[in-house]
Design a protein around this motif. Structure first.
Motif, PDB file in Angstrom:
ATOM      1  N   THR A 269      13.115   0.992  69.450  1.00  0.00           N
ATOM      2  CA  THR A 269      14.440   1.163  68.863  1.00  0.00           C
ATOM      3  C   THR A 269      15.486   0.522  69.764  1.00  0.00           C
ATOM      4  OG1 THR A 269      13.790   3.247  67.837  1.00  0.00           O
ATOM      5  CG2 THR A 269      16.162   2.813  68.052  1.00  0.00           C
TER       6      THR A 269
ATOM      7  N   HIS B  68      18.798   0.030  71.611  1.00  0.00           N
ATOM      8  CA  HIS B  68      19.870   0.967  71.978  1.00  0.00           C
ATOM      9  C   HIS B  68      21.077   0.205  72.510  1.00  0.00           C
ATOM     10  CE1 HIS B  68      17.289   4.467  71.490  1.00  0.00           C
ATOM     11  NE2 HIS B  68      16.361   3.868  72.228  1.00  0.00           N
TER      12      HIS B  68
ATOM     13  N   SER C 287      12.511  -1.440  78.541  1.00  0.00           N
ATOM     14  CA  SER C 287      12.081  -2.077  77.302  1.00  0.00           C
ATOM     15  C   SER C 287      11.035  -3.116  77.643  1.00  0.00           C
ATOM     16  CB  SER C 287      13.257  -2.724  76.557  1.00  0.00           C
ATOM     17  OG  SER C 287      13.521  -4.016  77.050  1.00  0.00           O
TER      18      SER C 287
ATOM     19  N   GLU D 247      21.305  -1.782  76.057  1.00  0.00           N
ATOM     20  CA  GLU D 247      19.926  -1.930  76.536  1.00  0.00           C
ATOM     21  C   GLU D 247      19.623  -3.334  77.042  1.00  0.00           C
ATOM     22  OE1 GLU D 247      15.379  -1.665  74.690  1.00  0.00           O
ATOM     23  OE2 GLU D 247      17.083  -0.868  73.580  1.00  0.00           O
TER      24      GLU D 247
ATOM     25  N   ASP E  96      21.857  -3.229  68.979  1.00  0.00           N
ATOM     26  CA  ASP E  96      21.797  -2.006  68.187  1.00  0.00           C
ATOM     27  C   ASP E  96      22.527  -2.143  66.858  1.00  0.00           C
ATOM     28  OD1 ASP E  96      24.069  -2.193  70.059  1.00  0.00           O
ATOM     29  OD2 ASP E  96      24.759  -0.370  69.058  1.00  0.00           O
TER      30      ASP E  96
END
Length: 456
Positions: free
Chosen positions: A268, A270, A213, A273, A305
């Protein structure tokens, strides 16, 4: 002389491993009234010097690290090495002060001298000035750093009763270290099983890579700095209504901020993450005045998330509680105690190897420091706010420090300049999330604008 422990040695090795980082931490005090004269400033600093002999000491490393680094009196100590005066350009507002703090966070302290510095900042708007206190992480942790600032302030101080006694610091000679090493085959197995059980989740979280990320990666030399604010009574109202802690609310607000940051970047969020390091103080109340490090840490996953603010807060509360129940912080403290009994060269070599491996498991750090609930003054001038300032390192592109002062909670956000041009999204989202949680605690729906921001 006093030896540095493995944690302090680790901070030195971490700074040596990356020319882009400075491992100094600190606080910026926003003060009402005119800036001090050099004479007034000297009076305040003398208070701290009288209370803390460590302020006159610098770090000395032995050749080849045959013994642990030591704190030794600086024979050439001079205040000129530790005081800087500057002034903000117009209009002297918060933005200009934030830019100055970001610059301060990039500058390394001179290891040839004691590892601390004070910067006096003049020409703040509204007839104010600022004092920025920075010290290397080998010298202080968050709590002892705030204590040091308090010892510069007006009012009685008991630091001289605690902070300079020789018996307050760990000392050892060659034969003590040899004895400890010979005892390792007996002492280590006694504590190993429980420590390993407690540390296993931490070790896994610290080394198992997460999904890529934009929150994690290489960092440059320059920094950005931002602040977010919350009213402590309102946060405590959330805690009472929803059965959580102040730290839970702060971490949940940070979770919401990172979720929104990723969404606005087109990423997005997750599950699993984003892992966060949360330092935990191991400092006893009677050791508050000692300048050293007494911290451990837990590693937890932020539920970025999750869309619903209430569910996010509940998950944060449960995960932090579970980490504490497993005794991870105490296990890490045990490991650090054991490491003190090993030869300094072995510890230094191991740390050097670790710091040269790029970590891909942790995404950020969030530390919560309880500050003074009473009003602080400097020469009769009231300290209006305290902004915590911490560095970034180890591929962490952002870090967040939370500091309470009187009835206010301040989030100090440090970020890599190039990879985080949207740092203000983090600060704004923290404030929004706390407003949303407060509305829920009061049993009403937040304004639609806040609902949309929180869900995004």
């Amino acid at each position: 002389m006093t030896h540095l422990g493995p944690l302090e040695l680790g901070f030195l090795e971490l700074e040596d491993a990356d020319p882009h980082v400075s491992l100094a931490i600190g606080v910026a005090a926003i003060v009402d009234g005119p800036a001090p004269s050099p004479q007034d400033l000297r009076i305040w600093i003398d208070r701290g010097l009288e209370s803390h002999a460590r302020l006159r000491q610098s770090v000395r490393r032995a050749p080849l690290d045959v013994s642990a680094p030591t704190w030794e009196d600086d024979p050439h100590f001079a205040l000129a090495h530790h005081i800087r005066r500057t002034a903000l350009p117009g209009p002297g507002g918060e933005q200009q002060l934030r830019e100055l703090i970001a610059t301060e966070l990039t500058e390394r302290l001179d290891r040839d001298h004691p590892l601390w510095r004070i910067t006096i900042v003049e020409h703040l708007a509204h007839d104010r000035w600022a004092l920025i206190l920075r010290a290397h992480h080998t010298l202080i942790d968050g709590i002892s750093g705030i204590t040091l600032l308090e010892d510069f302030c007006d009012g009685p101080s008991t630091a001289h009763q605690h902070g300079t006694r020789p018996g307050n610091h760990w000392r050892t000679g060659y034969f003590d270290r040899l004895k400890a090493i010979l005892e390792l085959p007996v002492t280590v197995p006694l504590a190993t099983a429980g420590t390993i059980r407690a540390l296993a989740p931490v070790l896994y979280s610290a080394i198992a890579p997460t999904a890529e990320s934009s929150l994690n990666g290489t960092i440059g030399q320059q920094r950005r700095y931002a602040v977010a604010r919350a009213e402590l009574p309102q946060v405590q109202e959330i805690c009472t209504a929803l059965g959580v802690t102040v730290n839970d609310v702060a971490v949940a607000a940070i979770t919401a901020a990172y979720r929104r940051l990723l969404l606005l970047r087109g990423e997005t969020p997750h599950p699993g993450e984003l892992r966060v390091v949360i330092p935990v103080s191991t400092r006893a109340k009677d050791a508050k005045q000692i300048l050293d490090n007494r911290i451990s840490a837990t590693v937890t996953e932020l539920p970025i998330d999750v869309n619903d603010p209430g569910t996010r807060l509940a998950l944060v509360h449960r995960r932090i509680r579970d980490h504490r129940t497993r005794g991870e912080a105490e296990a890490e403290k045990s490991v650090l105690t054991l490491a003190r009994r090993l030869p300094a060269g072995i510890v230094a070599s191991a740390l050097r190897v670790v710091t040269h491996f790029p970590q891909r498991a942790i995404g950020t750090l969030a530390t919560n420091v309880p500050g003074p609930r009473h009003r602080l003054t400097l020469g009769g001038r009231e300290i209006i706010e305290l902004w915590p300032c911490i560095p970034t390192a180890m591929r962490l592109r952002t870090t967040i420090a939370i500091l309470s002062y009187r009835d206010q909670l301040i989030f100090g956000i440090t970020a890599d300049y190039d990879s985080t041009p949207d740092i203000d999204t983090i600060s704004a989202s923290i404030e929004t999330e706390i407003s949303v949680l407060l509305a829920r605690a009061r049993g009403r729906r937040p304004p639609r604008r806040l609902q949309l921001v929180s869900r995004n």
